[in-house]
Design a protein around this motif. Structure first.
Motif, PDB file in Angstrom:
ATOM      1  N   LEU A   1       0.854  -1.193   0.000  1.00  0.00           N
ATOM      2  CA  LEU A   1       0.000   0.000   0.000  1.00  0.00           C
ATOM      3  C   LEU A   1       0.885   1.237   0.000  1.00  0.00           C
ATOM      4  O   LEU A   1       1.815   1.342   0.821  1.00  0.00           O
ATOM      5  CB  LEU A   1      -0.911  -0.015   1.227  1.00  0.00           C
ATOM      6  N   VAL A   2       0.595   2.163  -0.899  1.00  0.00           N
ATOM      7  CA  VAL A   2       1.383   3.387  -0.990  1.00  0.00           C
ATOM      8  C   VAL A   2       0.460   4.541  -1.347  1.00  0.00           C
ATOM      9  O   VAL A   2      -0.580   4.345  -1.971  1.00  0.00           O
ATOM     10  CB  VAL A   2       2.499   3.219  -2.043  1.00  0.00           C
ATOM     11  N   GLN A   3       0.820   5.730  -0.934  1.00  0.00           N
ATOM     12  CA  GLN A   3       0.036   6.914  -1.281  1.00  0.00           C
ATOM     13  C   GLN A   3       0.349   7.347  -2.715  1.00  0.00           C
ATOM     14  O   GLN A   3       1.436   7.069  -3.249  1.00  0.00           O
ATOM     15  CB  GLN A   3       0.338   8.051  -0.322  1.00  0.00           C
ATOM     16  N   ALA A   4      -0.597   8.035  -3.309  1.00  0.00           N
ATOM     17  CA  ALA A   4      -0.391   8.565  -4.653  1.00  0.00           C
ATOM     18  C   ALA A   4       0.876   9.425  -4.680  1.00  0.00           C
ATOM     19  O   ALA A   4       1.133  10.201  -3.754  1.00  0.00           O
ATOM     20  CB  ALA A   4      -1.595   9.391  -5.082  1.00  0.00           C
TER      21      ALA A   4
ATOM     22  N   SER B   1       0.314   4.113 -20.595  1.00  0.00           N
ATOM     23  CA  SER B   1      -0.114   4.698 -19.331  1.00  0.00           C
ATOM     24  C   SER B   1       0.980   4.709 -18.261  1.00  0.00           C
ATOM     25  O   SER B   1       0.848   5.419 -17.263  1.00  0.00           O
ATOM     26  CB  SER B   1      -1.342   3.964 -18.793  1.00  0.00           C
ATOM     27  N   VAL B   2       2.049   3.941 -18.453  1.00  0.00           N
ATOM     28  CA  VAL B   2       3.118   3.899 -17.440  1.00  0.00           C
ATOM     29  C   VAL B   2       4.440   4.468 -17.946  1.00  0.00           C
ATOM     30  O   VAL B   2       5.402   4.563 -17.179  1.00  0.00           O
ATOM     31  CB  VAL B   2       3.345   2.470 -16.905  1.00  0.00           C
TER      32      VAL B   2
ATOM     33  N   LYS C   1      -0.226   6.262  -9.209  1.00  0.00           N
ATOM     34  CA  LYS C   1      -1.553   6.858  -9.238  1.00  0.00           C
ATOM     35  C   LYS C   1      -2.574   5.827  -8.739  1.00  0.00           C
ATOM     36  O   LYS C   1      -2.339   4.613  -8.848  1.00  0.00           O
ATOM     37  CB  LYS C   1      -1.907   7.253 -10.667  1.00  0.00           C
ATOM     38  N   PRO C   2      -3.705   6.281  -8.248  1.00  0.00           N
ATOM     39  CA  PRO C   2      -4.730   5.322  -7.806  1.00  0.00           C
ATOM     40  C   PRO C   2      -5.125   4.337  -8.907  1.00  0.00           C
ATOM     41  O   PRO C   2      -5.438   3.171  -8.604  1.00  0.00           O
ATOM     42  CB  PRO C   2      -5.901   6.225  -7.415  1.00  0.00           C
ATOM     43  N   GLU C   3      -5.081   4.756 -10.153  1.00  0.00           N
ATOM     44  CA  GLU C   3      -5.451   3.868 -11.249  1.00  0.00           C
ATOM     45  C   GLU C   3      -4.406   2.778 -11.511  1.00  0.00           C
ATOM     46  O   GLU C   3      -4.641   1.883 -12.330  1.00  0.00           O
ATOM     47  CB  GLU C   3      -5.723   4.653 -12.544  1.00  0.00           C
TER      48      GLU C   3
ATOM     49  N   VAL D   1      -0.845  -4.403  -5.467  1.00  0.00           N
ATOM     50  CA  VAL D   1      -0.376  -3.025  -5.354  1.00  0.00           C
ATOM     51  C   VAL D   1      -1.613  -2.138  -5.186  1.00  0.00           C
ATOM     52  O   VAL D   1      -2.524  -2.168  -6.013  1.00  0.00           O
ATOM     53  CB  VAL D   1       0.419  -2.583  -6.599  1.00  0.00           C
ATOM     54  N   THR D   2      -1.648  -1.387  -4.104  1.00  0.00           N
ATOM     55  CA  THR D   2      -2.765  -0.497  -3.826  1.00  0.00           C
ATOM     56  C   THR D   2      -2.243   0.920  -3.646  1.00  0.00           C
ATOM     57  O   THR D   2      -1.357   1.145  -2.815  1.00  0.00           O
ATOM     58  CB  THR D   2      -3.530  -0.923  -2.568  1.00  0.00           C
ATOM     59  N   VAL D   3      -2.779   1.843  -4.427  1.00  0.00           N
ATOM     60  CA  VAL D   3      -2.361   3.237  -4.368  1.00  0.00           C
ATOM     61  C   VAL D   3      -3.542   4.059  -3.866  1.00  0.00           C
ATOM     62  O   VAL D   3      -4.599   4.107  -4.497  1.00  0.00           O
ATOM     63  CB  VAL D   3      -1.902   3.755  -5.741  1.00  0.00           C
ATOM     64  N   SER D   4      -3.354   4.687  -2.727  1.00  0.00           N
ATOM     65  CA  SER D   4      -4.429   5.481  -2.135  1.00  0.00           C
ATOM     66  C   SER D   4      -4.318   6.941  -2.582  1.00  0.00           C
ATOM     67  O   SER D   4      -3.224   7.457  -2.798  1.00  0.00           O
ATOM     68  CB  SER D   4      -4.373   5.395  -0.614  1.00  0.00           C
ATOM     69  N   SER D   5      -5.458   7.585  -2.676  1.00  0.00           N
ATOM     70  CA  SER D   5      -5.476   8.988  -3.143  1.00  0.00           C
ATOM     71  C   SER D   5      -5.377   9.952  -1.979  1.00  0.00           C
ATOM     72  O   SER D   5      -5.436   9.584  -0.826  1.00  0.00           O
ATOM     73  CB  SER D   5      -6.764   9.248  -3.921  1.00  0.00           C
TER      74      SER D   5
END
Length: 121
Positions: free
Chosen positions: A11-14, A62-63, A86-88, A117-121
């Motif tokens: 888990l990581v922040q945007a 996109s990457v 990014k969250p996406e 992989v989870t990206v939080s906004s």
């Protein structure tokens, strides 16, 4: 028996970064292309990046400019450095490699078990 084992998800922040690793093990004769795919909830699995045995890399649009794929042939390992997340980008990321084992005459696609992989906004 050839196995691909991924690590490095989380888990990581945007705007943050993560580095994924995927190590191939077993009775390996040779590895051709290696790559990373991802699958978000409700979506089809998509190709993120690939790298040839010679080091030529390709990326989904996109990457581009944010992700970097690399490999260490001596360690049978492929990496995915993900920056400016990014969250996406949230998805399960799967490692893929075209591997010929010592008991085979051809290369076959192998898959890892996936890493979230989870990206939080």
């Amino acid at each position: 028996q050839v196995q691909l084992v991924e690590s490095g998800g989380g888990l990581v922040q945007a705007g943050g970064s993560l580095r994924l690793s995927c190590a191939a093990s077993g009775s390996i004769f040779s590895i051709n292309a290696m790559g990373w795919y991802r699958q978000a909830p409700g979506k089809q699995r998509e190709l993120v990046a690939t790298i040839t045995s010679g080091g030529t890399a390709t990326y989904v649009d996109s990457v581009k400019g944010r992700f970097t794929i690399s490999r260490d042939n001596a360690k049978n390992t492929v990496y995915l450095q993900m920056n400016s997340l990014k969250p996406e980008d949230t998805a399960v990321y799967y490692c893929n490699a075209d591997v010929r084992s010592r008991r085979e005459s051809y290369y076959y696609a192998r898959w890892g078990q996936g890493t979230q992989v989870t990206v939080s906004s």
